[in-house]
Design a protein around this motif. Structure first.
Motif, short mmCIF file in Angstrom:
data_model
loop_
_atom_site.label_atom_id
_atom_site.label_comp_id
_atom_site.label_asym_id
_atom_site.label_seq_id
_atom_site.Cartn_x
_atom_site.Cartn_y
_atom_site.Cartn_z
N GLY A 1 4.37 -26.95 64.80
CA GLY A 1 4.56 -25.53 64.61
C GLY A 1 3.57 -24.65 65.36
O GLY A 1 2.52 -25.09 65.80
N ASP A 2 3.97 -23.38 65.49
CA ASP A 2 3.13 -22.31 66.05
C ASP A 2 2.81 -21.39 64.88
O ASP A 2 3.71 -21.00 64.13
CB ASP A 2 3.88 -21.54 67.13
N TRP A 3 1.55 -21.04 64.75
CA TRP A 3 1.08 -20.35 63.56
C TRP A 3 0.25 -19.12 63.92
O TRP A 3 -0.37 -19.07 64.98
CB TRP A 3 0.22 -21.30 62.72
N GLN A 4 0.18 -18.19 63.00
CA GLN A 4 -0.65 -17.01 63.18
C GLN A 4 -2.13 -17.39 63.02
O GLN A 4 -2.99 -16.89 63.73
CB GLN A 4 -0.27 -15.94 62.16
N VAL A 5 -2.39 -18.29 62.09
CA VAL A 5 -3.73 -18.81 61.84
C VAL A 5 -3.58 -20.32 61.66
O VAL A 5 -2.62 -20.77 61.03
CB VAL A 5 -4.34 -18.19 60.56
N LEU A 6 -4.51 -21.09 62.21
CA LEU A 6 -4.44 -22.54 62.08
C LEU A 6 -4.34 -22.92 60.60
O LEU A 6 -5.24 -22.60 59.82
CB LEU A 6 -5.68 -23.18 62.71
N PRO A 7 -3.24 -23.60 60.21
CA PRO A 7 -3.04 -23.94 58.79
C PRO A 7 -3.80 -25.21 58.41
O PRO A 7 -3.32 -26.32 58.63
CB PRO A 7 -1.53 -24.13 58.70
#
Length: 191
Positions: A63-69
C-alpha cells in the motif's frame, strides 16, 4: 540535450509506500545499471535510470499511505519471519516497456515467474495468516521484472544477454514517494 522526462506525480496523501521485494546483489545491480544506461542511449530514452541500490523485483505491494503505518509494518515483519523457502536462481533475458495509463512507461527487465513460486506462495500464505491477505493476489499473473527507467517513449520487447543471480533473501522496503529514497525495514534470509 534531450528534455527530462516528467516525474511521476503522487497524490498529497500518498507519501509512504511499503512493499516486499528481492534485490540483486551489488555486482548484479551494477551490471543491470550499465545495461540500463546502454539501452537508454540505444532506444533514445530521456528518463533517468533507476539507481543501482533501488533495483528490485516487487513480491507484494502493501500500500501507499499518508503516514507510514507502524501496525502494518509490524504485522508484515511478523509474517516475513514465518517464511520458509530455499534460495533460487533467476534469469532475466528480455527488456520491454510496460503499458500504463499515465503516459510514462516503465522500461523493464523481465523473466519467468516459475522460480519465484515457492517464495511468493510462502510469503503470500504468511501475509494471509497474519491478516494482510488484501495484499496477496497469488491468482493474478505475476510477471517478475526489474524497472530500469520510466519514459514517455515505449520500446518493443528485446532479448538481451541474460542477467542471472541467486535470490538469497527478501526485504521489506519503505519508499518515500517522490524522494528517491528507500529504507529497508527488515531483511529475511532464504534457507
Amino acid at each position: 540535450m534531450p528534455a527530462k522526462a516528467p516525474r511521476r506525480k503522487f497524490g498529497a496523501s500518498q507519501k509512504d509506500r511499503i512493499f516486499f521485494a528481492c534485490l540483486p546483489d551489488a555486482e548484479t545491480a551494477a551490471r543491470i545499471h550499465v545495461l540500463a544506461e546502454t539501452l537508454k542511449g540505444e532506444q533514445g530514452f530521456a528518463g533517468t535510470s533507476i539507481l543501482p541500490e533501488h533495483l528490485h523485483v516487487t513480491l507484494f505491494h502493501l500500500g501507499d499511505w499518508q503516514v507510514l503505518p507502524q501496525e502494518i509494518v509490524e504485522i508484515a515483519k511478523r509474517a516475513a519471519a514465518e517464511v520458509v523457502a530455499p534460495p533460487f536462481e533467476v534469469t532475466f533475458p528480455r527488456v520491454e516497456s510496460f503499458n500504463n495509463r499515465t503516459g510514462i512507461y516503465p522500461f523493464v527487465l523481465t523473466g519467468e515467474a516459475t522460480p519465484w513460486n515457492a517464495l511468493r506462495n510462502a510469503l503470500g500464505a504468511a501475509l494471509k495468516k497474519n491478516g494482510l491477505g488484501g495484499a496477496v493476489h497469488l491468482e493474478d499473473a505475476f510477471k517478475p521484472h526489474v524497472t530500469l527507467l520510466r519514459d514517455q517513449l515505449r520500446a518493443k520487447p528485446l532479448r538481451v544477454n541474460p542477467i542471472v543471480w541467486t535470490v538469497r533473501d527478501f526485504v521489506l522496503i519503505h519508499s518515500l514517494l517522490g524522494q528517491t529514497k528507500h529504507v529497508h525495514l527488515g531483511r529475511w534470509p532464504l534457507q
